[in-house]
Design a protein around this motif. Sequence first.
Motif, PDB file in Angstrom:
ATOM      1  N   ASN A 119       0.954  -1.427   0.152  1.00  0.00           N
ATOM      2  CA  ASN A 119      -0.207  -0.063   0.068  1.00  0.00           C
ATOM      3  C   ASN A 119       0.629   1.439   0.115  1.00  0.00           C
ATOM      4  O   ASN A 119       0.898   2.146  -0.803  1.00  0.00           O
ATOM      5  CB  ASN A 119      -1.234   0.639   1.444  1.00  0.00           C
ATOM      6  CG  ASN A 119      -1.698  -0.873   1.005  1.00  0.00           C
ATOM      7  OD1 ASN A 119      -2.090  -0.922   0.297  1.00  0.00           O
ATOM      8  ND2 ASN A 119      -3.051  -1.521   2.203  1.00  0.00           N
ATOM      9  N   GLU A 120       2.383   1.823   0.928  1.00  0.00           N
ATOM     10  CA  GLU A 120       2.821   2.286   0.961  1.00  0.00           C
ATOM     11  C   GLU A 120       2.946   3.008  -0.273  1.00  0.00           C
ATOM     12  O   GLU A 120       3.884   3.661  -0.401  1.00  0.00           O
ATOM     13  CB  GLU A 120       3.125   2.771   2.013  1.00  0.00           C
ATOM     14  CG  GLU A 120       5.018   1.652   2.091  1.00  0.00           C
ATOM     15  CD  GLU A 120       4.547  -0.068   2.150  1.00  0.00           C
ATOM     16  OE1 GLU A 120       4.590  -0.772   2.712  1.00  0.00           O
ATOM     17  OE2 GLU A 120       3.181  -0.427   2.954  1.00  0.00           O
ATOM     18  N   ALA A 121       3.565   1.708  -1.094  1.00  0.00           N
ATOM     19  CA  ALA A 121       4.818   1.801  -2.185  1.00  0.00           C
ATOM     20  C   ALA A 121       3.444   2.569  -3.683  1.00  0.00           C
ATOM     21  O   ALA A 121       4.228   2.830  -4.652  1.00  0.00           O
ATOM     22  CB  ALA A 121       4.725   0.676  -2.583  1.00  0.00           C
ATOM     23  N   VAL A 122       2.014   2.668  -3.563  1.00  0.00           N
ATOM     24  CA  VAL A 122       1.771   2.903  -4.505  1.00  0.00           C
ATOM     25  C   VAL A 122       0.656   4.317  -4.283  1.00  0.00           C
ATOM     26  O   VAL A 122       0.505   4.897  -3.756  1.00  0.00           O
ATOM     27  CB  VAL A 122       0.082   1.741  -4.421  1.00  0.00           C
ATOM     28  CG1 VAL A 122      -0.630   1.863  -6.102  1.00  0.00           C
ATOM     29  CG2 VAL A 122       0.582   0.473  -4.540  1.00  0.00           C
ATOM     30  N   ASN A 123       0.739   5.034  -5.555  1.00  0.00           N
ATOM     31  CA  ASN A 123       0.452   5.917  -6.120  1.00  0.00           C
ATOM     32  C   ASN A 123      -1.038   5.572  -6.646  1.00  0.00           C
ATOM     33  O   ASN A 123      -1.280   5.298  -8.001  1.00  0.00           O
ATOM     34  CB  ASN A 123       1.158   7.191  -6.574  1.00  0.00           C
ATOM     35  CG  ASN A 123      -0.074   8.353  -7.606  1.00  0.00           C
ATOM     36  OD1 ASN A 123      -1.276   8.389  -6.514  1.00  0.00           O
ATOM     37  ND2 ASN A 123       0.610   9.208  -7.400  1.00  0.00           N
ATOM     38  N   ARG A 124      -2.054   5.530  -6.035  1.00  0.00           N
ATOM     39  CA  ARG A 124      -3.188   4.941  -6.868  1.00  0.00           C
ATOM     40  C   ARG A 124      -3.999   5.718  -7.610  1.00  0.00           C
ATOM     41  O   ARG A 124      -5.125   5.247  -8.657  1.00  0.00           O
ATOM     42  CB  ARG A 124      -4.503   4.353  -5.851  1.00  0.00           C
ATOM     43  CG  ARG A 124      -3.931   3.472  -4.445  1.00  0.00           C
ATOM     44  CD  ARG A 124      -5.013   2.654  -4.353  1.00  0.00           C
ATOM     45  NE  ARG A 124      -4.117   1.484  -2.968  1.00  0.00           N
ATOM     46  CZ  ARG A 124      -4.425   0.739  -3.066  1.00  0.00           C
ATOM     47  NH1 ARG A 124      -4.991  -0.101  -4.127  1.00  0.00           N
ATOM     48  NH2 ARG A 124      -3.849  -0.443  -2.413  1.00  0.00           N
ATOM     49  N   LYS A 174      -7.225   4.702 -15.841  1.00  0.00           N
ATOM     50  CA  LYS A 174      -6.748   5.549 -16.677  1.00  0.00           C
ATOM     51  C   LYS A 174      -5.526   6.636 -16.313  1.00  0.00           C
ATOM     52  O   LYS A 174      -5.897   8.420 -17.159  1.00  0.00           O
ATOM     53  CB  LYS A 174      -8.589   6.306 -16.761  1.00  0.00           C
ATOM     54  CG  LYS A 174      -9.371   6.197 -17.977  1.00  0.00           C
ATOM     55  CD  LYS A 174     -10.452   6.591 -17.955  1.00  0.00           C
ATOM     56  CE  LYS A 174     -11.727   5.266 -18.305  1.00  0.00           C
ATOM     57  NZ  LYS A 174     -13.129   5.991 -19.101  1.00  0.00           N
ATOM     58  N   GLY A 175      -5.265   7.041 -14.938  1.00  0.00           N
ATOM     59  CA  GLY A 175      -5.021   8.116 -14.234  1.00  0.00           C
ATOM     60  C   GLY A 175      -3.586   7.534 -14.832  1.00  0.00           C
ATOM     61  O   GLY A 175      -2.995   8.332 -14.556  1.00  0.00           O
ATOM     62  N   SER A 176      -3.437   6.589 -15.069  1.00  0.00           N
ATOM     63  CA  SER A 176      -1.618   6.358 -15.881  1.00  0.00           C
ATOM     64  C   SER A 176      -1.107   7.421 -17.498  1.00  0.00           C
ATOM     65  O   SER A 176      -0.314   7.520 -17.946  1.00  0.00           O
ATOM     66  CB  SER A 176      -1.325   5.526 -16.485  1.00  0.00           C
ATOM     67  OG  SER A 176      -1.787   4.701 -17.679  1.00  0.00           O
ATOM     68  N   LEU A 183      -5.871  -4.758  -3.687  1.00  0.00           N
ATOM     69  CA  LEU A 183      -4.679  -5.457  -3.815  1.00  0.00           C
ATOM     70  C   LEU A 183      -3.997  -4.880  -4.950  1.00  0.00           C
ATOM     71  O   LEU A 183      -4.702  -5.673  -5.658  1.00  0.00           O
ATOM     72  CB  LEU A 183      -4.239  -6.047  -3.206  1.00  0.00           C
ATOM     73  CG  LEU A 183      -2.745  -7.242  -3.732  1.00  0.00           C
ATOM     74  CD1 LEU A 183      -1.625  -6.722  -2.457  1.00  0.00           C
ATOM     75  CD2 LEU A 183      -2.212  -8.614  -3.687  1.00  0.00           C
ATOM     76  N   VAL A 184      -2.995  -4.039  -5.254  1.00  0.00           N
ATOM     77  CA  VAL A 184      -2.526  -3.351  -6.559  1.00  0.00           C
ATOM     78  C   VAL A 184      -1.661  -4.782  -6.981  1.00  0.00           C
ATOM     79  O   VAL A 184      -0.357  -4.504  -6.468  1.00  0.00           O
ATOM     80  CB  VAL A 184      -1.820  -2.004  -6.076  1.00  0.00           C
ATOM     81  CG1 VAL A 184      -1.298  -1.879  -8.054  1.00  0.00           C
ATOM     82  CG2 VAL A 184      -2.890  -1.341  -6.305  1.00  0.00           C
ATOM     83  N   TYR A 215       3.786   4.115  -9.210  1.00  0.00           N
ATOM     84  CA  TYR A 215       5.474   3.532  -7.589  1.00  0.00           C
ATOM     85  C   TYR A 215       6.971   3.721  -8.335  1.00  0.00           C
ATOM     86  O   TYR A 215       6.612   4.364  -9.937  1.00  0.00           O
ATOM     87  CB  TYR A 215       5.506   1.477  -7.780  1.00  0.00           C
ATOM     88  CG  TYR A 215       5.876   0.887  -9.127  1.00  0.00           C
ATOM     89  CD1 TYR A 215       7.576   1.124  -9.522  1.00  0.00           C
ATOM     90  CD2 TYR A 215       5.076   0.917  -9.397  1.00  0.00           C
ATOM     91  CE1 TYR A 215       7.744   0.862 -10.406  1.00  0.00           C
ATOM     92  CE2 TYR A 215       5.853   0.318 -11.096  1.00  0.00           C
ATOM     93  CZ  TYR A 215       6.866   0.211 -11.395  1.00  0.00           C
ATOM     94  OH  TYR A 215       7.392  -0.694 -12.192  1.00  0.00           O
ATOM     95  N   GLN A 216       7.443   4.062  -7.307  1.00  0.00           N
ATOM     96  CA  GLN A 216       8.344   5.085  -7.744  1.00  0.00           C
ATOM     97  C   GLN A 216       9.850   3.931  -8.206  1.00  0.00           C
ATOM     98  O   GLN A 216      10.771   4.603  -9.383  1.00  0.00           O
ATOM     99  CB  GLN A 216       9.116   5.608  -6.376  1.00  0.00           C
ATOM    100  CG  GLN A 216       8.145   6.478  -5.588  1.00  0.00           C
ATOM    101  CD  GLN A 216       7.770   7.549  -7.021  1.00  0.00           C
ATOM    102  OE1 GLN A 216       9.040   8.033  -7.519  1.00  0.00           O
ATOM    103  NE2 GLN A 216       6.701   7.955  -7.629  1.00  0.00           N
TER     104      GLN A 216
END
Length: 221
Positions: free
Chosen positions: A147-152, A157-159, A200-201, A170-171
């Motif tokens: 969870n802490e690694a994801v920019n949801r 479409k947000g991509s 979960l991603v 993710y970074q």
Amino acid sequence: MTALAEFFDVETGNQACFSISDNPSVLTDIYQDGINIAVWQRRFDQATQSDITQFIERHPTLSKSLNLSPENAYESLDFALDGQAPKALLESIAELVDMFCCLFELEHAGLRLATLNNAMCPRFHVDHVPCRLVTTYQGIATQWLPNEAVNRSKLGKGSNGLADEESGLYQHPSDIEQLTSGDVALLKGTRWEGNEETGLVHRSPNTVNNEPRLLLTLDFA
């Protein structure tokens, strides 16, 4: 490794979103608030793995979807596979159907068993289900992001059409976690009450060296 040890990330000090153990009882941890993946680290003996490999070689385009109960799972799957599946594989799948139905108080589970030669879901995504069981009997296994690694906001479409590696989802490549062949994982989706925003991603990785995957999923029927 015990399941409870994974609830707290000692490196970051954050509450972990995952629970991992070589004990099958770890799967019950999926009921814990904040846990959106529970992983039973399961391994097969050499004879079973050899039988599975031979089964895949004989069924390179396998794709079966069935509705099974714990009572009929072995016989129904054996019939659907024309009696050609190794006993150890049938017993393993029947055991997972029984565990899944018992854990979630279900009479039936929706099963999908397939041999894959490419990534089925190559982009990171969340499942719009309460919970899904995933296991790879052979081949490269599922990848997922804590969870802490994801920019949801970068999902779907947000991509803006960019690849996962470029969108800011993710970074760092090291953010990606990966199951191992044999692992049995429960993945919380967006329809789990209280988990609507933290499904979960995960994604299906590309096959390696043309090695096919034998993938099993179980869903609420």
